[in-house]
Motif scaffolding. Structure first.
Motif, mmCIF file in Angstrom:
data_model
loop_
_atom_site.group_PDB
_atom_site.id
_atom_site.type_symbol
_atom_site.label_atom_id
_atom_site.label_comp_id
_atom_site.label_asym_id
_atom_site.label_seq_id
_atom_site.Cartn_x
_atom_site.Cartn_y
_atom_site.Cartn_z
ATOM 1 N N GLU A 1 -9.662 4.573 2.228
ATOM 2 C CA GLU A 1 -9.281 5.827 3.225
ATOM 3 C C GLU A 1 -8.452 5.029 4.338
ATOM 4 O O GLU A 1 -8.633 4.233 5.053
ATOM 5 C CB GLU A 1 -10.548 6.490 3.858
ATOM 6 N N LEU A 2 -7.499 6.262 4.662
ATOM 7 C CA LEU A 2 -6.781 5.673 5.950
ATOM 8 C C LEU A 2 -6.644 7.033 6.822
ATOM 9 O O LEU A 2 -5.693 7.743 6.579
ATOM 10 C CB LEU A 2 -5.262 5.383 5.296
ATOM 11 N N PRO A 3 -7.373 6.901 7.720
ATOM 12 C CA PRO A 3 -7.423 8.135 8.664
ATOM 13 C C PRO A 3 -6.050 8.479 9.479
ATOM 14 O O PRO A 3 -5.828 9.604 9.575
ATOM 15 C CB PRO A 3 -8.542 8.127 9.431
ATOM 16 N N THR A 4 -5.279 7.478 9.877
ATOM 17 C CA THR A 4 -4.283 7.684 10.542
ATOM 18 C C THR A 4 -2.962 6.813 9.997
ATOM 19 O O THR A 4 -3.043 6.039 9.214
ATOM 20 C CB THR A 4 -4.577 7.261 12.233
ATOM 21 N N ALA A 5 -1.795 7.384 10.624
ATOM 22 C CA ALA A 5 -0.734 6.570 10.190
ATOM 23 C C ALA A 5 -0.717 5.065 10.581
ATOM 24 O O ALA A 5 -0.146 4.048 9.790
ATOM 25 C CB ALA A 5 0.589 7.379 10.736
ATOM 26 N N GLU A 6 -1.247 4.852 11.765
ATOM 27 C CA GLU A 6 -1.571 3.451 12.191
ATOM 28 C C GLU A 6 -2.287 2.760 11.098
ATOM 29 O O GLU A 6 -2.154 1.598 10.974
ATOM 30 C CB GLU A 6 -2.263 3.523 13.548
ATOM 31 N N ASP A 7 -3.363 3.402 10.557
ATOM 32 C CA ASP A 7 -4.232 2.610 9.752
ATOM 33 C C ASP A 7 -3.364 2.351 8.533
ATOM 34 O O ASP A 7 -3.771 1.227 7.661
ATOM 35 C CB ASP A 7 -5.433 3.710 9.388
ATOM 36 N N THR A 8 -2.591 3.313 8.036
ATOM 37 C CA THR A 8 -1.549 3.150 6.768
ATOM 38 C C THR A 8 -0.701 1.862 6.943
ATOM 39 O O THR A 8 -0.671 0.884 6.349
ATOM 40 C CB THR A 8 -0.544 4.282 6.384
ATOM 41 N N GLN A 9 -0.129 1.675 8.290
ATOM 42 C CA GLN A 9 0.815 0.633 8.598
ATOM 43 C C GLN A 9 -0.129 -0.813 8.741
ATOM 44 O O GLN A 9 0.307 -1.629 8.148
ATOM 45 C CB GLN A 9 1.511 0.871 9.636
ATOM 46 N N ALA A 10 -1.191 -0.627 9.101
ATOM 47 C CA ALA A 10 -1.960 -1.756 9.272
ATOM 48 C C ALA A 10 -2.461 -2.491 8.226
ATOM 49 O O ALA A 10 -2.264 -3.653 7.872
ATOM 50 C CB ALA A 10 -3.329 -1.595 10.200
ATOM 51 N N LEU A 11 -2.688 -1.567 7.334
ATOM 52 C CA LEU A 11 -3.164 -1.950 5.749
ATOM 53 C C LEU A 11 -1.993 -2.646 5.052
ATOM 54 O O LEU A 11 -1.983 -3.741 4.649
ATOM 55 C CB LEU A 11 -3.863 -0.867 4.775
ATOM 56 N N ALA A 12 -0.806 -1.974 5.194
ATOM 57 C CA ALA A 12 0.379 -2.472 4.544
ATOM 58 C C ALA A 12 0.681 -3.828 5.094
ATOM 59 O O ALA A 12 1.345 -4.785 4.646
ATOM 60 C CB ALA A 12 1.383 -1.462 4.782
ATOM 61 N N GLY A 13 0.470 -3.883 6.500
ATOM 62 C CA GLY A 13 0.911 -5.314 7.166
ATOM 63 C C GLY A 13 -0.267 -6.489 6.716
ATOM 64 O O GLY A 13 0.403 -7.628 6.612
ATOM 65 N N ARG A 14 -1.445 -6.079 6.364
ATOM 66 C CA ARG A 14 -2.335 -7.197 5.771
ATOM 67 C C ARG A 14 -1.738 -7.554 4.452
ATOM 68 O O ARG A 14 -1.952 -8.584 3.986
ATOM 69 C CB ARG A 14 -3.811 -6.649 5.528
ATOM 70 N N LEU A 15 -1.295 -6.468 3.520
ATOM 71 C CA LEU A 15 -0.812 -6.837 2.205
ATOM 72 C C LEU A 15 0.541 -7.474 2.334
ATOM 73 O O LEU A 15 0.588 -8.515 1.476
ATOM 74 C CB LEU A 15 -0.435 -5.436 1.542
ATOM 75 N N ALA A 16 1.226 -7.209 3.399
ATOM 76 C CA ALA A 16 2.458 -8.268 3.395
ATOM 77 C C ALA A 16 2.125 -9.545 3.330
ATOM 78 O O ALA A 16 2.901 -10.386 2.989
ATOM 79 C CB ALA A 16 3.299 -7.799 4.633
ATOM 80 N N ALA A 17 1.102 -10.068 3.832
ATOM 81 C CA ALA A 17 0.769 -11.657 3.918
ATOM 82 C C ALA A 17 0.479 -12.159 2.688
ATOM 83 O O ALA A 17 0.718 -13.297 2.446
ATOM 84 C CB ALA A 17 -0.683 -11.628 4.876
ATOM 85 N N LEU A 18 0.078 -11.433 1.692
ATOM 86 C CA LEU A 18 0.061 -12.060 0.421
ATOM 87 C C LEU A 18 1.200 -11.988 -0.625
ATOM 88 O O LEU A 18 1.340 -12.329 -1.629
ATOM 89 C CB LEU A 18 -1.167 -10.942 -0.317
ATOM 90 N N LEU A 19 2.348 -11.132 -0.131
ATOM 91 C CA LEU A 19 3.521 -11.084 -0.840
ATOM 92 C C LEU A 19 4.626 -12.023 -0.784
ATOM 93 O O LEU A 19 4.529 -12.975 0.100
ATOM 94 C CB LEU A 19 4.409 -9.876 -0.265
ATOM 95 N N ARG A 20 5.408 -12.518 -1.863
ATOM 96 C CA ARG A 20 6.122 -13.387 -1.866
ATOM 97 C C ARG A 20 7.603 -12.799 -2.858
ATOM 98 O O ARG A 20 7.574 -11.757 -3.185
ATOM 99 C CB ARG A 20 5.818 -14.808 -2.478
ATOM 100 N N ALA A 21 8.475 -13.717 -2.805
ATOM 101 C CA ALA A 21 10.118 -13.133 -3.132
ATOM 102 C C ALA A 21 9.645 -13.010 -4.755
ATOM 103 O O ALA A 21 8.772 -13.696 -5.248
ATOM 104 C CB ALA A 21 10.791 -14.216 -3.045
#
Length: 325
Positions: A154-174
């Motif tokens: 669950e993502l109650p706010t837009a900030e929560d959505t962006q924060a989750l995506a930011g954590r996912l970014a740490a796992l991403l690569r080219a």
């Protein structure tokens, strides 16, 4: 037909579990080298159950299937000695065990599961492939399969959505591909903005509906972000005309409205679905909001992330995004 009863096996089940394992593996074709499963005893099974646990399947009190767990790998749950009574094959016993095993892996805070499969048993290989397990290695005839668990949050706010995506970014690569789906106002661009912040790319990131695709170069020496909006595209052929293949191996590619279109770009990908939900009395998840309904800042979002392909096997997706480790 009476329902199957799949429960966690206890040490007192050791004799029944050992019997099922030995009879199941003894009924298989002769393999070279032979399986060591038929050497299991009540004592060896009891030790395994005391260490990591396992499952037993019963119907009307009669044991019909069993497996042992292996917790030797951090963040992963191993499946060993997956066995079904040879007299009752093809009755859904193995499938029932796998489903419960995946639930237990989730309850234990694991990111995924792994097991070994013999290449000489094509029916067994197909069984696991149908359940989205993918080969990730092997030594001769012994194949290793794995699966990363999907997750929802669950993502109650837009900030929560962006924060989750930011954590996912740490796992991403080219080379990583993210296929985003969800109705109008579900938060797809908001999610992509969080990814951009986490990746450290040049902004601003806005919906690329009218230009269809934008490239955001990295400011920190990492991969660039290619942001695509497939809303106005009518077919996979039109997406192919964008020539994204030229950059997909060198960038993180995000395709909004990409379900059913973007899968052709890469076999390894994350399918990310965002859904708007409106608060409802007595229902913590609320009720789904139709795609064409006007947005509301108080609407909660629910994100579902499903990994596809061997790239994501062994990646701490759930523990990173849900904080289970």
């Amino acid at each position: 037909m009476p329902a199957l009863d799949v429960t966690e096996a206890r040490p007192e089940h050791a004799e029944a579990v050992a019997d099922i394992i030995c009879r199941s593996f003894a009924a298989r074709p002769v393999l070279d080298p032979p399986s060591t499963a038929t050497e299991e005893t009540a004592d060896s099974v009891r030790a395994a159950l005391e260490s990591a646990g396992g499952l037993i399947v019963e119907r009307r009190g009669r044991p019909m299937g069993a497996l042992l767990f292996d917790e030797s790998r951090p963040g992963l749950l191993g499946l060993r000695r997956v066995s079904v009574d040879p007299q009752i094959q093809a009755r859904g016993v193995a499938s029932a065990m796998v489903g419960v095993a995946e639930d237990i892996a989730e309850e234990r805070g694991k990111d995924g599961l792994w097991l070994h499969v013999r290449a000489e048993l094509p029916d067994t290989v197909r069984f696991w492939e149908r359940r989205r397990y993918v080969p990730i290695g092997g030594d001769g005839t012994l194949l290793e399969f794995g699966k990363t668990l999907w997750l929802a949050r669950e993502l109650p706010t837009a900030e929560d959505t962006q924060a989750l995506a930011g954590r996912l970014a740490a796992l991403l690569r080219a080379g990583d591909l993210l296929v985003l789906s969800g109705g109008l106002g579900a938060g797809k661009t908001t999610f992509t903005q969080g990814l951009a912040d986490g990746l450290g790319v040049r902004g601003p990131v806005t919906s690329p509906t009218f230009v269809i695709a934008r490239s955001h170069p990295s400011l920190v020496g990492g991969p660039s972000l290619v942001h695509v909006d497939a809303y106005r595209l009518g077919s996979a052929a039109e997406l192919d005309d964008l020539d994204l293949d030229a950059s997909v191996d060198e960038a993180v590619t995000v395709v909004e409205w990409g379900e059913g279109l973007a899968e052709q770009l890469a076999p390894n990908r994350l399918h990310i679905s965002l859904e708007r939900r409106r608060a409802a009395p007595g229902d913590p998840l609320g009720t789904a909001v139709a795609a064409d309904e006007p947005g509301d800042e108080d609407d909660m979002r629910v994100v579902t992330i499903r990994p596809h392909g061997p790239r994501w096997v062994g990646v701490p997706l759930r523990s990173t995004l849900l904080g289970t480790c």
